[in-house]
Structure formats: structure tokens, C-alpha cells
Design an enzyme around this catalytic site. Structure first.
Site, PDB file in Angstrom:
ATOM      1  CE  LYS A 192      -8.383   9.596  -5.058  1.00  0.00           C
ATOM      2  NZ  LYS A 192      -8.323   9.747  -3.595  1.00  0.00           N
ATOM      3  CE  LYS A 206      -6.404  13.621  -5.600  1.00  0.00           C
ATOM      4  NZ  LYS A 206      -6.969  13.982  -4.332  1.00  0.00           N
ATOM      5  CG  ASP A 261     -10.325  13.274  -4.276  1.00  0.00           C
ATOM      6  OD1 ASP A 261     -10.977  14.289  -3.964  1.00  0.00           O
ATOM      7  OD2 ASP A 261      -9.332  12.875  -3.625  1.00  0.00           O
ATOM      8  CG  ASN A 264      -8.173  16.777  -3.285  1.00  0.00           C
ATOM      9  OD1 ASN A 264      -7.317  16.368  -4.055  1.00  0.00           O
ATOM     10  ND2 ASN A 264      -8.455  16.165  -2.139  1.00  0.00           N
ATOM     11  CD  GLU A 287     -11.293  10.518  -2.369  1.00  0.00           C
ATOM     12  OE1 GLU A 287     -11.313   9.443  -3.020  1.00  0.00           O
ATOM     13  OE2 GLU A 287     -10.256  10.955  -1.834  1.00  0.00           O
ATOM     14  CG  ASN A 293      -9.053  12.814   1.596  1.00  0.00           C
ATOM     15  OD1 ASN A 293      -9.575  12.565   0.527  1.00  0.00           O
ATOM     16  ND2 ASN A 293      -8.062  13.693   1.717  1.00  0.00           N
ATOM     17  CG  ASP A 322      -3.567   8.885   5.894  1.00  0.00           C
ATOM     18  OD1 ASP A 322      -2.737   8.415   6.692  1.00  0.00           O
ATOM     19  OD2 ASP A 322      -3.270   9.372   4.791  1.00  0.00           O
ATOM     20  CG  HIS A 344      -6.081  10.211   2.248  1.00  0.00           C
ATOM     21  ND1 HIS A 344      -4.930  10.480   2.965  1.00  0.00           N
ATOM     22  CD2 HIS A 344      -6.176  11.169   1.312  1.00  0.00           C
ATOM     23  CE1 HIS A 344      -4.364  11.570   2.469  1.00  0.00           C
ATOM     24  NE2 HIS A 344      -5.094  12.001   1.475  1.00  0.00           N
ATOM     25  CG  ASN A 372      -0.820  12.610   1.054  1.00  0.00           C
ATOM     26  OD1 ASN A 372      -1.115  13.228   0.041  1.00  0.00           O
ATOM     27  ND2 ASN A 372      -1.367  12.869   2.215  1.00  0.00           N
TER      28      ASN A 372
HETATM   29  O1  GKR Z   1      -1.011  13.545  -3.831  1.00  0.00           O
HETATM   30  O2  GKR Z   1      -1.719  15.291  -4.865  1.00  0.00           O
HETATM   31  C1  GKR Z   1      -1.903  14.375  -4.109  1.00  0.00           C
HETATM   32  C2  GKR Z   1      -3.270  14.185  -3.493  1.00  0.00           C
HETATM   33  O3  GKR Z   1      -4.086  15.260  -3.859  1.00  0.00           O
HETATM   34  C3  GKR Z   1      -3.160  14.053  -1.999  1.00  0.00           C
HETATM   35  O4  GKR Z   1      -2.397  15.093  -1.464  1.00  0.00           O
HETATM   36  C4  GKR Z   1      -4.504  14.002  -1.315  1.00  0.00           C
HETATM   37  O5  GKR Z   1      -4.320  14.195   0.056  1.00  0.00           O
HETATM   38  O6  GKR Z   1      -4.657  11.739  -2.153  1.00  0.00           O
HETATM   39  C5  GKR Z   1      -5.207  12.702  -1.422  1.00  0.00           C
HETATM   40  C6  GKR Z   1      -6.704  12.759  -1.502  1.00  0.00           C
HETATM   41  O7  GKR Z   1      -7.314  11.742  -1.714  1.00  0.00           O
HETATM   42  O8  GKR Z   1      -7.288  13.826  -1.288  1.00  0.00           O
HETATM   43 MG    MG Z   2      -9.263  12.622  -1.426  1.00  0.00          MG
END
Ligand code: GKR
Ligand code: MG
Length: 437
Positions: free
Chosen positions: A205, A207, A236, A238, A261, A284, A308, A335, A337
Site C-alpha cells: 500500500k 499512502k 490511499d 486520504n 482507498e 477508513n 480498526d 486500518h 496508525n
Molecule cells: O500515519 O500518516 C499516517 C496515516 O495517514 C494514518 O494516519 C491514517 O489514519 O493509515 C491511515 C489511513 O489508512 O488512512
Molecule cells: Mg486509509
């Protein structure tokens, strides 16, 4: 005839709450930048017979304060009466509302965190008392080990912790690789190769949400070229993309993604996009509580809910969610953190108990280097973690580490996660935007 229940479970004698801070490298996301330390809170719950159960949740001063209040309520209560305990906590704090979650990628609700912390610690105690692993308290194991995915991040150079943006010269292997900057396709591919080599992950994955969509999508294409079609890929951003951006890049990535995602924000936008592209959508961010299930089903906002247990109110609630998902044709995965081994162990027990598990779980664990459990960091075998063999969670608190990490908490001065503030230390004009591109 209904029999009066005569048995009495052990009473809870004490709850100890210890905030800790763990080194976290400068990872980027839609909300900004990770601070050099990620906050966690460790809970120890002790019965009148001296049995101790443990749990770990995301750290936040307000949550810790709520936990202190909650512990006054639970002391003297029967360890087994979790349903009643939940009702009492709901009556005391009031139910979390959907808007309490906040706009950030992570969840900021109070009650779900508090109850999850207490529930996991109670289940750990119960498991120790009846000499069974937590997975058996959730209905028993469907699998002996639980697969996780490599979780890649755009990042600045640095080790995090006291090293901040500089590198620890003593680091080797993945520990050294995780300190490298990754802001372009080659950096991301290098990160993936190093992480997969160390942990054996079988899916990946990335981010996103940190840079222009074009660059981030180019990184996904580079991963596809490097690892080939047999490696499932997820992306993802976000929920920072506009619907038209989700459509444009959702189409571009259709041939290479296992799932996409939270490309866009809100159940309506997710449902719209889901009707336009073939790739399954996961979330999530838009379906994050039982209260949002009816609208999720009505609109059809996602294919996969990334639960989660810290945010859905514990391990048993996540089991209930898996049944709901099954009824309504959703898949369930997890999910994460930044976290340590107590949370990982809880995720593994839950993952082992889930009746269906089609997708490897998320974990930030490779980004951390410290531990608070005895015996050191949990091992990955081909990307999967075996269910710990002891009773309860099967992991024990290392009190020396707990103290060291608590000292880190006191020294670092952070009280809650705020990725915007951290980003502004590097780019003073940067501000969080719920939808940017
Ligand atoms: O750790 O920066 C991070 C992620 O963006 C996290 O805060 C997210 O909550 O991993 C998470 C996600 O899948 O959205
Ligand atoms: Mg996410």
C-alpha cells in the site's frame, strides 16, 4: 426457566494509564507530517487477584483524561461484564457522534478509544484467567497467522525521535533504509524493495495525498513495473481528491490496483466514483462507525471497510462489524496508525478470528524501532504474524521500556497528534485542506 446467574467474576482493582512517545520518522500524508514521536497510551488493568491485562491505544491528552475518568467508573466492577460496562461508559460520556471523528485521516472520537482500551485489557485478563488466547474469546481461530501489507510512505530523510531529520549512522538493513527520503518514484520503489525484503510482505500500500496526483500515480505505476501483476497494490490519498480527480486517476490505475482507498471525501462521492470505475473502493474515512452503516448500504459507498479496533470500540465490536459486512456484501480488513506490539498482537488475534479475510491488513509496525513487550519486536514470517501462543494477548509488558518511553513522552512535550503543526515547522505557509486536488 431463566436461571439467575450466581457466579461472580473477579473485580477490577486498579487501572494504570501510561502515556508513551515512540520514535516516528518524518512520514508525509494529506494532513501534513508525522512528528518525531508518535504518541501511544498503555493501559494496565489489574484484578483483585493480581492478574494484569494490557492494551495500547493512540495517545492523546484528552483521551488519557477520559480514560482516567473511566477508570474511576470501572474499579470494583466485574471483569466479565463488558456489555454493562459499555452502557455505563456511554451514559457517562455520551455516545460519540459521527462529526466527533474529525476531518483528519485518523479518528479523534473519545468513547471508542476508551472502551477499546478497557475491553482489550479485560479480554487479556480473562484469557489469562481461563488460560486461552484472546482469539478463542472471539469465537476461535480461522487461521494461525495473519497477513499484513507493506505500508509505504512519502517521507523526508530522517530517523525521527531525537534524530529528527538526520540519520542514525549506526542503523543497518531496513532500519537504515527506512531513514532514507522518498519523494519520487525511485525513492518509493527503493523503500518497497527494502521493506518487502525485511518483512516478506505479499501486498503493498502507498499512502498518498502528499503530492500532486500525477506524481503519486507515477509512483504506483513504478511499483507495478517493479513488482509485476502478482503483487497486489493499493493506494490511499486520504480523501483529498476532488471527484473528477478520483475518476481520472481511478481509471488510470484501474489495471494495476487491488483496491483504491478513500480516493474522495464522503459516502456520496465514494458511491458516485464506485459506479464509474471497476476497482474496489476501501475506506477508513467515510464509513467509520455503526451509525454510518445504513447510509453506506443505501448509497453503496465502498466495497471494503477498513476497521480498526481502536476506533470501532474494541475487538468484539469488530467481530460484529464483520457479520454486518458479510450480510451486506462488504469485505472487512484493517486500518492502522503508528503503533507497537500490544496493538499488533490485538490486531493479530482479531485477524485470526475473522470468518473471512480476503485482504492483508495495514500496519505501521516497520516504521517503529522500539517495543514495550518482553522479548522484543514481534516477528513477521512472509509478511504474516503468527497468533501469539500464550494466554490472553500472549504478550507481556516490558516495564523498563515502558518507563523509557514514558520519559520520552515527558521530554518531547507533545500532547496530541497534529500533522499540520509539524508540517508548518518545515513549510510555514502550509495548511491542511480537506480536498486539495
Ligand atoms: O500515519 O500518516 C499516517 C496515516 O495517514 C494514518 O494516519 C491514517 O489514519 O493509515 C491511515 C489511513 O489508512 O488512512
Ligand atoms: Mg486509509
Amino acid at each position: 426457566m431463566i436461571q439467575e446467574q450466581s457466579g461472580r467474576g473477579p473485580r477490577i482493582r486498579a487501572v494504570r494509564i501510561t502515556p508513551i512517545a515512540i520514535q516516528d520518522p518524518p512520514l508525509l500524508n494529506a494532513a501534513g507530517l508525522h512528528a518525531p514521536f508518535a504518541l501511544r497510551t498503555v493501559v494496565e488493568l489489574e484484578t483483585e487477584d493480581g492478574v494484569i491485562g494490557i492494551s495500547e491505544i493512540p495517545g492523546n491528552e484528552a483521551t488519557n483524561q477520559a480514560l482516567e475518568e473511566a477508570s474511576r467508573l470501572v474499579i470494583g466492577k466485574d471483569l466479565y461484564q463488558l456489555n454493562k460496562l459499555q452502557k455505563e461508559l456511554e451514559a457517562y460520556f455520551g455516545k460519540d457522534s459521527v462529526t466527533d471523528r474529525g476531518d483528519a485521516p485518523w479518528d479523534q472520537r473519545k468513547l471508542v478509544h476508551v472502551f477499546s482500551a478497557l475491553e482489550v485489557a479485560c479480554l487479556d485478563c480473562i484469557g489469562k484467567l481461563v488460560n486461552r488466547p484472546v482469539v478463542d474469546l472471539l469465537g476461535g481461530r480461522m487461521r494461525d497467522s495473519v497477513p499484513f501489507a507493506a505500508y509505504l510512505f512519502f517521507k523526508y530523510e530522517g530517523a525521527g525521535g531525537d534524530w529528527g531529520f538526520s540519520k542514525d549512522p549506526g542503523a543497518r538493513g531496513w532500519d537504515a533504509a527506512r531513514q532514507e527520503a522518498a519523494v519520487d518514484p525511485q525513492g518509493i520503489v527503493n523503500q518497497a524493495i527494502a521493506m518487502c525484503k525485511e518483512y516478506g510482505f505479499q501486498s503493498i500500500k502507498l499512502k498518498g495525498g502528499a503530492f500532486e496526483p500525477e506524481l503519486e500515480v507515477a509512483c504506483m505505476q513504478a511499483l507495478y513495473r517493479e513488482f509485476g501483476p502478482a503483487m497486489p497494490l493499493r493506494f490511499d490519498p486520504n480523501a483529498i481528491w476532488k471527484p473528477e480527480t478520483g475518476l481520472k486517476y481511478g481509471k488510470v490505475m484501474e489495471p494495476i490496483l487491488e483496491y483504491l482507498e478513500d480516493p474522495v471525501r464522503g459516502q456520496e462521492n465514494m458511491a458516485w466514483l464506485r459506479g464509474q470505475i471497476k476497482t474496489p473502493l476501501a475506506t477508513n474515512m467515510c464509513t467509520t462507525s455503526f451509525d454510518e452503516i445504513p447510509s453506506s448500504i443505501r448509497l453503496g459507498s465502498e466495497d471494503i471497510i477498513l476497521s480498526d479496533h481502536h476506533f470501532w470500540g474494541g475487538l468484539r465490536a469488530s467481530m460484529e462489524l464483520s457479520r454486518v459486512c458479510n450480510v451486506f456484501g462488504r469485505d472487512l480488513s484493517m486500518h492502522s496508525n503508528s503503533h507497537l506490539g500490544i496493538s499488533l498482537a490485538a490486531m493479530v488475534h482479531l485477524g485470526a478470528a475473522l470468518p473471512q479475510l480476503r485482504y492483508a491488513l495495514d500496519t505501521h509496525y516497520p516504521w517503529q524501532s522500539e517495543e514495550i513487550i518482553t522479548g522484543g519486536r514481534l516477528a513477521f514470517d512472509n509478511g504474516a504474524v503468527h497468533v501469539p501462543s500464550g494466554p490472553g494477548l500472549g504478550v507481556e509488558l516490558d516495564r523498563d521500556s515502558l518507563q523509557t518511553l514514558h520519559q520520552n513522552y515527558l521530554k518531547c512535550g507533545l500532547k496530541k497528534r497534529d500533522d499540520q503543526v509539524e508540517m508548518q515547522k518545515v513549510h510555514p505557509d502550509w495548511t491542511f485542506q480537506k480536498i486539495r486536488w
